[in-house]
Write a protein that holds these residues in place. Structure first.
Motif, PDB file in Angstrom:
ATOM      1  N   SER A   6       6.282  -7.264  -6.552  1.00 30.00           N
ATOM      2  CA  SER A   6       6.304  -7.979  -5.276  1.00 30.00           C
ATOM      3  C   SER A   6       6.812  -9.398  -5.480  1.00 30.00           C
ATOM      4  CB  SER A   6       4.898  -8.017  -4.665  1.00 30.00           C
ATOM      5  OG  SER A   6       4.899  -8.732  -3.449  1.00 30.00           O
ATOM      6  N   THR A  29       5.132  -2.024   3.087  1.00 30.20           N
ATOM      7  CA  THR A  29       4.236  -3.117   3.455  1.00 30.20           C
ATOM      8  C   THR A  29       2.816  -2.588   3.540  1.00 30.20           C
ATOM      9  OG1 THR A  29       5.952  -4.281   4.701  1.00 30.20           O
ATOM     10  CG2 THR A  29       3.663  -4.856   5.189  1.00 30.20           C
ATOM     11  N   TYR A  30       1.932  -3.190   2.759  1.00 31.77           N
ATOM     12  CA  TYR A  30       0.520  -2.808   2.756  1.00 31.77           C
ATOM     13  C   TYR A  30      -0.314  -3.877   3.454  1.00 31.77           C
ATOM     14  CZ  TYR A  30       0.713   1.125  -0.546  1.00 31.77           C
ATOM     15  OH  TYR A  30       0.930   2.343  -1.143  1.00 31.77           O
ATOM     16  N   ASN A  81       4.336  -7.132   0.817  1.00 29.73           N
ATOM     17  CA  ASN A  81       5.482  -6.242   0.656  1.00 29.73           C
ATOM     18  C   ASN A  81       5.639  -5.928  -0.823  1.00 29.73           C
ATOM     19  OD1 ASN A  81       6.234  -6.311   3.440  1.00 29.73           O
ATOM     20  ND2 ASN A  81       7.173  -8.316   3.105  1.00 29.73           N
ATOM     21  N   ASN A 124      10.540   0.238  -0.649  1.00 28.79           N
ATOM     22  CA  ASN A 124       9.749  -0.903  -0.212  1.00 28.79           C
ATOM     23  C   ASN A 124       8.702  -0.470   0.813  1.00 28.79           C
ATOM     24  OD1 ASN A 124      11.372  -2.702  -1.748  1.00 28.79           O
ATOM     25  ND2 ASN A 124      12.906  -2.659  -0.127  1.00 28.79           N
ATOM     26  N   THR A 149      -1.002  -9.104   4.691  1.00 29.74           N
ATOM     27  CA  THR A 149      -0.136  -8.026   4.230  1.00 29.74           C
ATOM     28  C   THR A 149       0.592  -8.449   2.961  1.00 29.74           C
ATOM     29  OG1 THR A 149       1.753  -8.776   5.555  1.00 29.74           O
ATOM     30  CG2 THR A 149       0.257  -7.157   6.571  1.00 29.74           C
TER      31      THR A 149
END
Length: 259
Positions: free
Chosen positions: A71, A101-102, A28, A99, A26
């Protein structure tokens, strides 16, 4: 796809897009406006597209162009400077601010999502391959508002549009898979995008990798990261000379044993 105001996205397609929670990697990120190519944000062009988060059939006005993310996680190649540009591959959600999260995934996961959303030909794997061709062909020259908008339109046409019998995508006012209004189609960036699509795969020296960023509450995105230039092996002059002598010798031996 950027709205002029923050909207809550409700989509029947959200089960497919952004459903990759099983993947561990992940990042952010914080949305930082439009794409930034080193001299500042270039902004968005505004046009109308369908489908969109509000309608599958009625074109709705959206901001068209790349987005800039920042990021604190510099561990990925694409985020090593703390800022990178992204391109929407999800026409069913608005991009939310703040913000996010991916999940960091690959073209394989994107291909699976696109195959589910656009069944038939071309499949998701072909669409992802065509995104790579587009990046390798033109991405290194993209750094203005019109070029940013054109690149985003071309990405949408490849990921959701209908290819013709020759495999070409079009910026279209009638395609049910992805269409634009006439003003967008006839704009400078619409014409540019269509020209890129008609020449897809015809050239280019780039060597870009695609990273798929998936989420459940905002747009899925892709990032194109430049790799080392493609190597073209050129024989040394001595090698060419030896090759010539070898071929000449082969020709002589063939003549010698022909009765």
């Amino acid at each position: 796809m950027k709205s002029k105001q923050i909207l809550v996205a409700v989509s029947l397609m959200s089960v497919v897009m952004g459903s990759h929670s099983a993947l561990a990697a992940t990042i952010n990120v914080t949305s930082a406006g439009s794409a930034n190519f080193g001299s500042g944000a270039v902004g968005y062009q505004y046009g109308s597209v369908a489908p969109n988060p509000n309608s599958n059939t009625v074109p709705v006005g959206v901001g068209i162009g790349g987005d800039s993310f920042t990021s604190l996680d510099h561990s990925y190649d694409f985020s090593s400077t703390g800022q990178f540009n992204t391109w929407c591959v999800d026409i069913y959600h608005w991009l939310i601010g703040g913000n996010v999260t991916y999940t960091v995934a690959t073209g394989t996961e994107l291909a699976a999502s696109l195959s589910s959303l656009r069944s038939g030909t071309p499949d998701g794997t072909t669409r992802v391959s065509d995104l790579g061709k587009l990046a390798n062909q033109v991405y290194s020259s993209v750094d203005t508002k019109n070029e940013s908008a054109a690149f985003q339109l071309a990405v949408w046409a490849i990921t959701y549009g209908t290819a013709d019998i020759s495999g070409r995508y079009h910026i279209s006012t009638t395609d049910a898979g992805f269409r634009v209004d006439s003003n967008t189609a006839n704009s400078a960036y619409g014409v540019m995008a269509n020209d890129w699509l008609q020449n897809l795969g015809a050239g280019g020296t780039g060597n870009y990798t695609l990273t798929y960023l998936a989420a459940n509450n905002t747009q899925d995105m892709v990032v194109f990261t430049a790799g080392p230039p493609k190597l073209i092996t050129v024989p040394e002059p001595t090698t060419l000379a030896l090759l010539g002598l070898g071929l000449a010798g082969l020709g002589f031996s063939r003549r010698k044993f022909v009765s």
